[in-house]
Scaffold this active site. Sequence first.
Site, PDB file in Angstrom:
ATOM      1  N   ASP A 242       0.827  -1.209   0.000  1.00  5.60           N
ATOM      2  CA  ASP A 242       0.000   0.000   0.000  1.00  5.60           C
ATOM      3  C   ASP A 242       0.866   1.265   0.000  1.00  5.60           C
ATOM      4  O   ASP A 242       1.834   1.367   0.760  1.00  5.60           O
ATOM      5  CB  ASP A 242      -0.872  -0.019   1.269  1.00  5.60           C
ATOM      6  N   GLU A 284       1.146  -0.862  -5.406  1.00  8.62           N
ATOM      7  CA  GLU A 284       0.059   0.112  -5.519  1.00  8.62           C
ATOM      8  C   GLU A 284       0.698   1.493  -5.667  1.00  8.62           C
ATOM      9  O   GLU A 284       0.818   2.266  -4.712  1.00  8.62           O
ATOM     10  CB  GLU A 284      -0.844   0.086  -4.277  1.00  8.62           C
TER      11      GLU A 284
HETATM   12  C1  GLC Z   1      -3.892   3.494  -0.553  1.00  7.74           C
HETATM   13  C2  GLC Z   1      -5.288   2.939  -0.356  1.00  7.74           C
HETATM   14  C3  GLC Z   1      -6.196   4.059   0.054  1.00  7.74           C
HETATM   15  C4  GLC Z   1      -5.679   4.689   1.325  1.00  7.74           C
HETATM   16  C5  GLC Z   1      -4.201   5.093   1.196  1.00  7.74           C
HETATM   17  C6  GLC Z   1      -3.593   5.349   2.533  1.00  7.74           C
HETATM   18  O1  GLC Z   1      -3.827   4.398  -1.589  1.00  7.74           O
HETATM   19  O2  GLC Z   1      -5.724   2.298  -1.513  1.00  7.74           O
HETATM   20  O3  GLC Z   1      -7.516   3.611   0.212  1.00  7.74           O
HETATM   21  O4  GLC Z   1      -6.425   5.824   1.636  1.00  7.74           O
HETATM   22  O5  GLC Z   1      -3.424   4.077   0.619  1.00  7.74           O
HETATM   23  O6  GLC Z   1      -3.399   4.134   3.214  1.00  7.74           O
END
Ligand code: GLC
Length: 581
Positions: A242, A284
């Site tokens: 993440d 991500e």
């Molecule tokens: C990522 C997640 C998102 C979250 C962010 C902070 O982008 O997909 O939902 O707000 O991380 O953890």
Amino acid sequence: MPELTSRLFELYGKRWNFYRILDKLADILQKAGKEYQEPDADCDTEWYLSEQQAGYVLYVDLFAENFNGLIKKIPYLQGLGITYVHLMPLFKCPEKESDGGYAVSSYRETDPKLGTISDLKTALKEFHRAGIRVVVDFVFNHTSDEHTWALKAKQGSQFYRNFYFIYKDKSDADDWNRTLREIFPEVRRGSFTYVKEAGGWVWTTFNPFQWDLNYSNPDVFLAMCAEMLSLANLGVDVLRLDALAFIWKKKNTCCENLPEAHTLIQAFQYAARIAAPGLVFKSEAIVHPDEVTRYIGPEECRLSYNPLQMALFWEALAARDTRLLQSSLKKRWAIPGGCAWVNYIRCHDDIGWTFSDEDAGKLGINGYSHRQFLNKFYTDRFDGSFARGVPFQLNPKTGDCRICGTMASLAGLEDAYELHKKQDPRAELYAEMAVKRIIMIYTVLAALPGIPLIYSGDENAMINDYSYQVDKSRKDDSRWVHRIPFNKTAVSDSWLSARQTQITAAIRKIIRCRKTEKLFGHAGIYFHNLQDSHVFGFTRFLDHECIHVVADFSEQNCLYKIGDRTLHLGPYDVITLKESI
Ligand code: GLC
């Protein structure tokens, strides 16, 4: 081990006690490695390249209430043809606000509302028995402010204060802020939050309750490595890294995508390869496309979201113009062997327009104005728009924002439904176009190399749910407009449900078709040279066969040539054509 050591040496080698770091790490790896269950020896290590894969992403509570409910829904997922499930955050988090669980208070305890660790392990076993691999988040850029480490930091422990960035003096925070991009500007300006109990300014890239970890401190790497391996030992197949672009901070930089972030991810990856060798990392990185690909490779993440494909599908639909889509994917599709894109159209987050301004410039498109157009188009502030989206994180300084909404609402079904309710005669045609648009998009998605990912509820074409606006803990986060309890997707209106059923049936069929065609798996791809700016075309090839995929991203009728054949495409048609070569 040599690779791991060298990465750590790059990050921490100047410390006099570097050998102690290695010592502690060896203990962590050994302990975790003993518990790790090797996947079957005959399992395909590059399973994610197969046409058999179809992904689904869900919040356990919204989809099935809890882990036991989730087990009961496995047959539903199997029926849809799903083989990969991303279970969004499952762990203990603050009760009031937790960013949908992305503020983790303990990586070892599940959210009690969902069940216990043992319930989770049972669910994972059941998924595996059903031939479904499981993806879980590794939220490693930050913890919640209720994590034991944060609580101890608030109580004054210097050891744990060093886990975060906490400054007594506001000028220190300002000094960092000068070069940082604001990620959640609607929440607060800058990237720091004053926390009284901590007696200072705490780095919080996202929400004030999400405290960024300070990886320049090797104790943080060691602690998080142990947490990562504990996730692996639950039996998960893929860890979704993440917000990985933000994990390393350096003065006078934007603190995104820094070289040290890559070194750190490689260190985690090599540690996993030693103690949990079946584990796959998924990136991500919702950043500039040049940066997205830098996280992809056997040393970092073998899977990655494909935010460029996602954003440009929406872009091409709004503009009825595939030039940017066609040219950007042609230029940027290639990634290292043994790696795969996770292609998607919606997920639990907003849509950001992360295409490259240089790519757009070459076509005479001004990136800034084009984003302004897209934002207007998708928030129904553009004449003739079919989309019903909601802005997210409008930046008052730049006028920039991102877009929220379900697939169906953004693709025109909600708009048509509103017309239908007003007995407007245009409703039928608009609905027909929306349905065709949605089916075309999923067809193309399923034909691309990589894993097609469906966001839970989109298979039933659910439309936006605006009830978050009256919920105090959610009203300021418009992403909740598309985070909807799964059972709410059943609507009582027969006009709407008839269209939704049509879409559901089509999506099931698309997944079935994908699985019967080898060319949608390990095969290569080339993107065609542009023929008609309404049409997107590519060819998948393997050995002596190929399949051409040609899709009309507009309401226009188009002609398209493949060799000496001319294809006739109606509005939002997709044609696939298989040939021997
Ligand atoms: C990522 C997640 C998102 C979250 C962010 C902070 O982008 O997909 O939902 O707000 O991380 O953890």
